[in-house]
Design a protein around this motif. Structure first.
Motif, short mmCIF file in Angstrom:
data_model
loop_
_atom_site.label_atom_id
_atom_site.label_comp_id
_atom_site.label_asym_id
_atom_site.label_seq_id
_atom_site.Cartn_x
_atom_site.Cartn_y
_atom_site.Cartn_z
N THR A 1 0.86 -1.18 0.00
CA THR A 1 0.00 0.00 0.00
C THR A 1 0.89 1.22 0.00
N ALA A 2 0.30 2.39 -0.06
CA ALA A 2 1.07 3.63 0.03
C ALA A 2 1.45 3.88 1.49
N ASN A 3 2.66 4.36 1.70
CA ASN A 3 3.13 4.63 3.05
C ASN A 3 2.23 5.64 3.76
N HIS A 4 1.70 6.62 3.02
CA HIS A 4 0.84 7.63 3.66
C HIS A 4 -0.48 7.02 4.15
N VAL A 5 -0.88 5.88 3.61
CA VAL A 5 -2.11 5.21 4.06
C VAL A 5 -1.92 4.68 5.49
N ILE A 6 -0.73 4.17 5.78
CA ILE A 6 -0.42 3.60 7.09
C ILE A 6 -0.02 4.68 8.09
N GLY A 7 0.75 5.65 7.63
CA GLY A 7 1.20 6.73 8.52
C GLY A 7 2.03 6.19 9.66
N PRO B 1 9.86 6.30 2.19
CA PRO B 1 9.17 7.51 2.66
C PRO B 1 8.21 8.10 1.64
N GLN B 2 7.26 8.87 2.15
CA GLN B 2 6.29 9.54 1.29
C GLN B 2 6.96 10.47 0.30
N SER B 3 8.11 11.01 0.66
CA SER B 3 8.82 11.94 -0.22
C SER B 3 9.53 11.22 -1.37
N GLU B 4 9.58 9.89 -1.31
CA GLU B 4 10.19 9.11 -2.39
C GLU B 4 9.11 8.27 -3.07
N GLU B 5 9.20 6.94 -2.99
CA GLU B 5 8.21 6.08 -3.68
C GLU B 5 6.88 5.99 -2.94
N ASP B 6 6.87 6.30 -1.63
CA ASP B 6 5.63 6.28 -0.84
C ASP B 6 4.97 4.91 -0.88
N ILE B 7 5.76 3.87 -0.54
CA ILE B 7 5.22 2.50 -0.57
C ILE B 7 5.65 1.76 0.69
N ILE B 8 4.82 0.81 1.10
CA ILE B 8 5.15 -0.04 2.24
C ILE B 8 4.65 -1.45 1.95
N PHE B 9 5.47 -2.44 2.27
CA PHE B 9 5.11 -3.85 2.13
C PHE B 9 4.88 -4.40 3.53
N LEU B 10 3.76 -5.08 3.71
CA LEU B 10 3.37 -5.60 5.02
C LEU B 10 3.14 -7.11 4.96
N LYS B 11 3.64 -7.83 5.95
CA LYS B 11 3.41 -9.28 6.07
C LYS B 11 2.21 -9.47 6.98
N LEU B 12 1.28 -10.31 6.53
CA LEU B 12 0.07 -10.59 7.31
C LEU B 12 0.33 -11.72 8.30
N ILE B 13 -0.41 -11.72 9.37
CA ILE B 13 -0.33 -12.81 10.36
C ILE B 13 -1.00 -14.06 9.79
N GLU B 14 -2.20 -13.88 9.26
CA GLU B 14 -2.98 -15.00 8.76
C GLU B 14 -2.56 -15.35 7.33
N SER B 15 -2.76 -16.61 6.97
CA SER B 15 -2.55 -17.04 5.58
C SER B 15 -3.69 -16.52 4.72
N LEU B 16 -3.39 -16.27 3.46
CA LEU B 16 -4.42 -15.85 2.50
C LEU B 16 -5.08 -17.08 1.89
N PRO B 17 -6.31 -16.94 1.42
CA PRO B 17 -6.97 -18.07 0.76
C PRO B 17 -6.16 -18.54 -0.45
N LYS B 18 -6.11 -19.84 -0.65
CA LYS B 18 -5.37 -20.42 -1.77
C LYS B 18 -5.94 -20.00 -3.13
N SER B 19 -7.18 -19.53 -3.14
CA SER B 19 -7.83 -19.15 -4.39
C SER B 19 -7.33 -17.82 -4.95
N ILE B 20 -6.58 -17.04 -4.15
CA ILE B 20 -6.11 -15.74 -4.61
C ILE B 20 -4.91 -15.93 -5.55
N GLU B 21 -5.07 -15.43 -6.77
CA GLU B 21 -4.00 -15.50 -7.76
C GLU B 21 -3.56 -14.09 -8.08
N VAL B 22 -2.30 -13.80 -7.80
CA VAL B 22 -1.74 -12.47 -8.03
C VAL B 22 -1.05 -12.46 -9.38
N PRO B 23 -1.33 -11.45 -10.21
CA PRO B 23 -0.67 -11.40 -11.52
C PRO B 23 0.82 -11.14 -11.37
#
Length: 140
Positions: A35-41, A69-91
């Motif tokens: 997501t965007a870093n500014h979304v998480i703050g 940082p927001q002043s650069e790419e403004d992105i953040i990668f987050l690891k979830l605690i729970e597993s995602l459904p196996k049906s989710i296919e990411v392009p």
């Protein structure tokens, strides 16, 4: 790509139960979202959750994998605690960089609870590709 295919990996970022922005599953096996870093703050990770359509329960954040940082790419990668459904296919977005002139669809969620629409989509075309090193940017 149809809306139904997109929304299997596009979800809402909630902070303390209120909509803050849009998140995207980028690795379904490792349960990593972007997501965007500014979304998480500066919110505590325990106050953040990720909600996917057709999933009854929210996903919670385990840790920050990467942040820019927001002043650069403004992105953040987050690891979830729970597993995602196996049906989710990411392009595969990395090895399939679309050529100039390719069309795209982008989607985001409205932040206002009383907004007229739950989500908005727009289309466009890629006018150029630029980058340096292992970073690339699509120009629209």
């Amino acid at each position: 790509m149809r809306h139904t295919e997109i929304f299997q990996f596009v979800g809402k970022i909630l902070i303390n139960g209120s909509l803050s922005g849009t998140g995207f599953v980028i690795n379904s096996q490792e349960a990593i979202i972007a997501t965007a870093n500014h979304v998480i703050g500066s919110f505590d990770l325990n106050s953040i959750s990720f909600v996917l359509p057709n999933c009854p329960n929210p996903f919670h954040i385990k840790e920050v994998i990467f942040t820019s940082p927001q002043s650069e790419e403004d992105i953040i990668f987050l690891k979830l605690i729970e597993s995602l459904p196996k049906s989710i296919e990411v392009p595969d977005l990395v090895s399939n960089i679309p050529p100039v002139g390719s069309s795209f669809l982008i989607t985001g969620f409205d932040q206002e609870p009383d907004a007229q629409y739950e989500y908005r989509s727009a289309t466009g075309s890629i006018s150029g590709i630029t980058g340096k090193g292992n970073r690339f940017f699509l120009q629209v």
